[in-house]
Scaffold this motif. Structure first.
Motif, PDB file in Angstrom:
ATOM      1  N   UNK A 291      41.291  62.930 -42.411  1.00 32.43           N
ATOM      2  CA  UNK A 291      40.455  63.049 -40.911  1.00 32.43           C
ATOM      3  C   UNK A 291      40.704  64.111 -40.070  1.00 32.43           C
ATOM      4  N   UNK A 292      41.903  64.179 -39.945  1.00 34.57           N
ATOM      5  CA  UNK A 292      42.293  65.272 -38.902  1.00 34.57           C
ATOM      6  C   UNK A 292      41.881  66.751 -39.576  1.00 34.57           C
ATOM      7  N   UNK A 293      42.144  67.065 -40.860  1.00 37.98           N
ATOM      8  CA  UNK A 293      41.769  68.224 -41.223  1.00 37.98           C
ATOM      9  C   UNK A 293      40.240  68.441 -41.325  1.00 37.98           C
ATOM     10  N   UNK A 294      39.352  67.059 -41.312  1.00 35.52           N
ATOM     11  CA  UNK A 294      37.976  67.667 -41.286  1.00 35.52           C
ATOM     12  C   UNK A 294      37.607  67.937 -39.742  1.00 35.52           C
ATOM     13  N   UNK A 295      38.270  67.364 -38.680  1.00 33.58           N
ATOM     14  CA  UNK A 295      38.061  67.657 -37.569  1.00 33.58           C
ATOM     15  C   UNK A 295      38.390  69.113 -36.907  1.00 33.58           C
TER      16      UNK A 295
ATOM     17  N   UNK B  37      42.112  69.105 -51.362  1.00 34.31           N
ATOM     18  CA  UNK B  37      41.721  70.519 -50.693  1.00 34.31           C
ATOM     19  C   UNK B  37      42.204  71.548 -51.516  1.00 34.31           C
ATOM     20  N   UNK B  38      42.088  71.306 -52.954  1.00 31.00           N
ATOM     21  CA  UNK B  38      42.396  72.393 -53.829  1.00 31.00           C
ATOM     22  C   UNK B  38      41.566  73.820 -53.711  1.00 31.00           C
ATOM     23  N   UNK B  39      40.351  73.618 -53.268  1.00 32.68           N
ATOM     24  CA  UNK B  39      39.510  75.029 -53.103  1.00 32.68           C
ATOM     25  C   UNK B  39      40.318  75.770 -51.972  1.00 32.68           C
ATOM     26  N   UNK B  40      41.082  75.209 -51.121  1.00 33.82           N
ATOM     27  CA  UNK B  40      41.753  75.941 -50.104  1.00 33.82           C
ATOM     28  C   UNK B  40      43.193  75.987 -50.135  1.00 33.82           C
ATOM     29  N   UNK B  41      43.554  75.956 -51.418  1.00 34.19           N
ATOM     30  CA  UNK B  41      45.188  75.839 -51.420  1.00 34.19           C
ATOM     31  C   UNK B  41      45.984  77.082 -51.052  1.00 34.19           C
ATOM     32  N   UNK B  42      45.170  77.938 -51.137  1.00 32.88           N
ATOM     33  CA  UNK B  42      45.640  79.440 -50.583  1.00 32.88           C
ATOM     34  C   UNK B  42      45.857  79.328 -49.010  1.00 32.88           C
ATOM     35  N   UNK B  43      45.216  78.290 -48.402  1.00 35.88           N
ATOM     36  CA  UNK B  43      45.195  78.308 -47.062  1.00 35.88           C
ATOM     37  C   UNK B  43      46.225  77.235 -46.401  1.00 35.88           C
TER      38      UNK B  43
END
Length: 189
Positions: free
Chosen positions: A145-149, A177-183
């Motif tokens: 939820x925090x990552x979404x915000x 969140x594997x699509x953004x695992x680089x981040x």
């Protein structure tokens, strides 16, 4: 959690009485938190008294309405602008999500979420986990939820304490969140 930000400052500042001291707070951070908790010991307190004295007798202080409405609204607007300026930096600098679980002296479990960006720390929220089992799935839901915000593309890393459910929650977050695992790099402290 009763007390909110004051108890968080006491926790980080190692101020005895209401909460346990944070074992991970650096000396510099502890000193800043202690300074924020002082009232009459504030370095600006005496200068405020001196300025009031210069005005002489008959000075009328602000009304309760002014303090609770006009001045509060001004402070709120100033705070919104300050936070907005920091939020605007998220996409440029990225940010670190910090998640720390602890208990207040009455043994009520709390999870605090902070966001760090470009040398600025923002208190995001505290979750009172009383009567809630702090499972990996529950903590993952809170983190997510925090990552979404904050914005998934803005989160560079997540820092948590070393509790096993926190570690497992991080793994669940990485899977989602594997699509953004680089981040998203997860660190455990």
């Amino acid at each position: 959690m009763l007390g909110g930000i004051t108890r968080l400052k006491e926790h980080v500042g190692h101020v005895a009485g209401q909460v346990e001291p944070c074992p991970r707070a650096s000396r510099e951070v502890r000193d800043v938190m202690k300074m924020h908790l002082k009232a009459a010991d504030n370095p600006y307190y005496q200068s405020m008294i001196d300025e009031i004295a210069k005005a002489g007798s008959g000075i009328k202080g602000p009304s309760a309405y002014q303090i609770g409405n006009e001045y509060l609204d001004e402070e709120f607007e100033e705070l919104e602008k300050y936070l907005g300026d920091i939020y605007d930096k998220f996409s440029t600098f990225g940010c670190t999500l910090m998640c720390d679980g602890w208990s207040i002296r009455t043994k009520h479990p709390i999870i605090n979420f902070m966001v760090y960006c470009d040398r600025h720390m923002i208190y995001h929220c505290s979750v009172d986990c009383t009567n809630v089992k702090k499972t990996a799935e529950y903590i993952f839901k809170l983190m997510d939820e925090v990552v979404e915000v904050v914005g998934e593309k803005n989160v560079v890393k997540v820092v948590t304490d070393s509790e096993s459910s926190m570690k497992a929650a991080e793994q669940l977050l990485m899977k989602k969140r594997k699509n953004y695992s680089g981040h998203l790099a997860l660190l455990i402290v």
